[in-house]
Design a protein around this motif. Sequence first.
Motif, PDB file in Angstrom:
ATOM      1  N   MET A  19       0.836  -1.207   0.000  1.00  0.00           N
ATOM      2  CA  MET A  19       0.000   0.000   0.000  1.00  0.00           C
ATOM      3  C   MET A  19       0.871   1.258   0.000  1.00  0.00           C
ATOM      4  O   MET A  19       0.613   2.228  -0.718  1.00  0.00           O
ATOM      5  N   GLN A  20       1.918   1.247   0.793  1.00  0.00           N
ATOM      6  CA  GLN A  20       2.810   2.408   0.858  1.00  0.00           C
ATOM      7  C   GLN A  20       3.472   2.655  -0.498  1.00  0.00           C
ATOM      8  O   GLN A  20       3.564   3.807  -0.953  1.00  0.00           O
ATOM      9  N   LYS A  21       3.913   1.589  -1.147  1.00  0.00           N
ATOM     10  CA  LYS A  21       4.561   1.747  -2.452  1.00  0.00           C
ATOM     11  C   LYS A  21       3.585   2.278  -3.492  1.00  0.00           C
ATOM     12  O   LYS A  21       3.936   3.144  -4.303  1.00  0.00           O
ATOM     13  N   ALA A  22       2.348   1.755  -3.482  1.00  0.00           N
ATOM     14  CA  ALA A  22       1.353   2.211  -4.446  1.00  0.00           C
ATOM     15  C   ALA A  22       1.020   3.679  -4.242  1.00  0.00           C
ATOM     16  O   ALA A  22       0.883   4.443  -5.203  1.00  0.00           O
ATOM     17  N   SER A  23       0.881   4.095  -2.988  1.00  0.00           N
ATOM     18  CA  SER A  23       0.597   5.499  -2.688  1.00  0.00           C
ATOM     19  C   SER A  23       1.753   6.385  -3.122  1.00  0.00           C
ATOM     20  O   SER A  23       1.556   7.460  -3.700  1.00  0.00           O
ATOM     21  N   ALA A  54      -3.847  -2.411 -12.179  1.00  0.00           N
ATOM     22  CA  ALA A  54      -2.995  -2.996 -11.149  1.00  0.00           C
ATOM     23  C   ALA A  54      -3.043  -2.148  -9.884  1.00  0.00           C
ATOM     24  O   ALA A  54      -3.268  -0.932  -9.926  1.00  0.00           O
ATOM     25  N   LEU A  55      -2.824  -2.804  -8.753  1.00  0.00           N
ATOM     26  CA  LEU A  55      -2.897  -2.092  -7.481  1.00  0.00           C
ATOM     27  C   LEU A  55      -1.775  -1.076  -7.311  1.00  0.00           C
ATOM     28  O   LEU A  55      -1.853  -0.214  -6.442  1.00  0.00           O
ATOM     29  N   ASP A  56      -0.740  -1.170  -8.128  1.00  0.00           N
ATOM     30  CA  ASP A  56       0.410  -0.291  -7.920  1.00  0.00           C
ATOM     31  C   ASP A  56       0.440   0.909  -8.860  1.00  0.00           C
ATOM     32  O   ASP A  56       1.415   1.650  -8.880  1.00  0.00           O
ATOM     33  N   ARG A  57      -0.633   1.105  -9.652  1.00  0.00           N
ATOM     34  CA  ARG A  57      -0.619   2.274 -10.532  1.00  0.00           C
ATOM     35  C   ARG A  57      -2.034   2.692 -10.897  1.00  0.00           C
ATOM     36  O   ARG A  57      -2.970   1.893 -10.873  1.00  0.00           O
TER      37      ARG A  57
END
Length: 361
Positions: free
Chosen positions: A107-111, A207-210
Amino acid sequence: MAGIVYDNSRGMLLSRSTYPGAGKYAGHDLGDNASKWSHLKWSIVGMLEFGLFGIPFVGANICGYHGNADEELCLRWMQLGAFYPFSRNYNAYGQTDQDPAAFSTEMQKASKNALEVRYSLLPYLYTLFYHSHVHGNTVARALLNEFSNDPNTYDIDRQFMWGPALLVSPALDPGAARVDAYFPQSRWYDYYTAHVTPPGVQTLRSALDRVNVHFRGGYIIPGQVAANTTEYSRKNTLRLFVALDEYETAKGDLYWDDGKTQDAYRKSEYLYVRFTCAGGELRWTPEYNGLTGEKLHVGFIDILGMSRLPKRIIVNGATAIQQYQYDWQPSSDFLRLKHIRLPIDDYTVIQWDYTVIQWPY
C-alpha cells in the motif's frame, strides 16, 4: 496581520463553506465524507462541479473523514486523490489511522507511486492554475468540456482530465482488476509506457500499484523530476513530455514563479514560456521573464509518437545530441533526450531529421 503571520509570503485559505467568488481567495474542502466506495466515486463529481463554480482548488478527504477505511479502499483513494487539485489524506478524531504508513508495504509503495506521478507533473498543474487565475479556466475538468461534440462524453463521471492534455481513469470499485475507460477521438499515450491507446472504450489493466494516466497527443506537458516535497522538487531539472499528434505537432506552455511571493503575477515576478513542435522542430520561447534568483533547466525531453529514429538531433543549430544522450524505444516510437542542460528562459530550438540512414540501435 496576515503579513505578520506569513512574513509577507503567500498563504493558503481553505474552507468547507464557500460562495460565488470565493475561489479567488480560497480553496474548498468537499466536507465530511465517509470511508465508502460510493463517496470515493462521488468525489469526482464534486471536484468537477466546484471547478465549474469557479473554485478550482478543491478536493475530498482522501480515504474518508468518518469511518474506518480498509486497505484497498484507501489505496484506490490515494491513487484518485493524487489527482485532486487539493490533495490531502484526512480523517476525524477517534477514527483509525489511514495514512499509508498504517497499512502494508505494498500500500505504501502504491501510494508513493501515485504521488510521484503527481509531483512529476506539478509544473503542468501550476500552469493550469495560472490559466484559471488569469483566464477563468478549469483545472480538473470533465471530458465533455474538452470534447463537446462527442455525445459519448456527456455522462462520463468516472474519468476526468487535468486541463486539455491529461486523462485520468482511476479504479473506483472493490476488487477491480480492470477499468473500462473511454478515449475520445485523439491520440493517447500511456504515461508509463508511451504506448498509444486507440479511441473508443478500452479495457485497461488496473494494477494495485498504478493509476491509469494518459497524455493527449498534440500537447507539450511541462514536468519535473519528483522529490519528496514541493520545496525540493522545484529545485530539480524540468522534464518535457512532448506528445505528438498524427501530424507530429504539439504545443504547450509553462508558468513559473518563486512559489512564495504574494500576487507574483500582478507584480510581474514570473516566467512564462511557450512551447511548439512542428516540422521536426521543438522550440520554446520565453514570452515574459520577470523571475530573478532562480534558473530552471530542461534535463529530459520525452518525445512520444516519433515515426522513426532521426539521423541527427541539433540544438540551436550547432550542438549535436550524442548517442549517450538519448534512448530510443522502437516498440512505442518513444525518444528520450537525457544528460542535457538547457535553460528554460532562453530561446531554444531542437531540430531533427530523418533524411538519411538511421543511427544504429
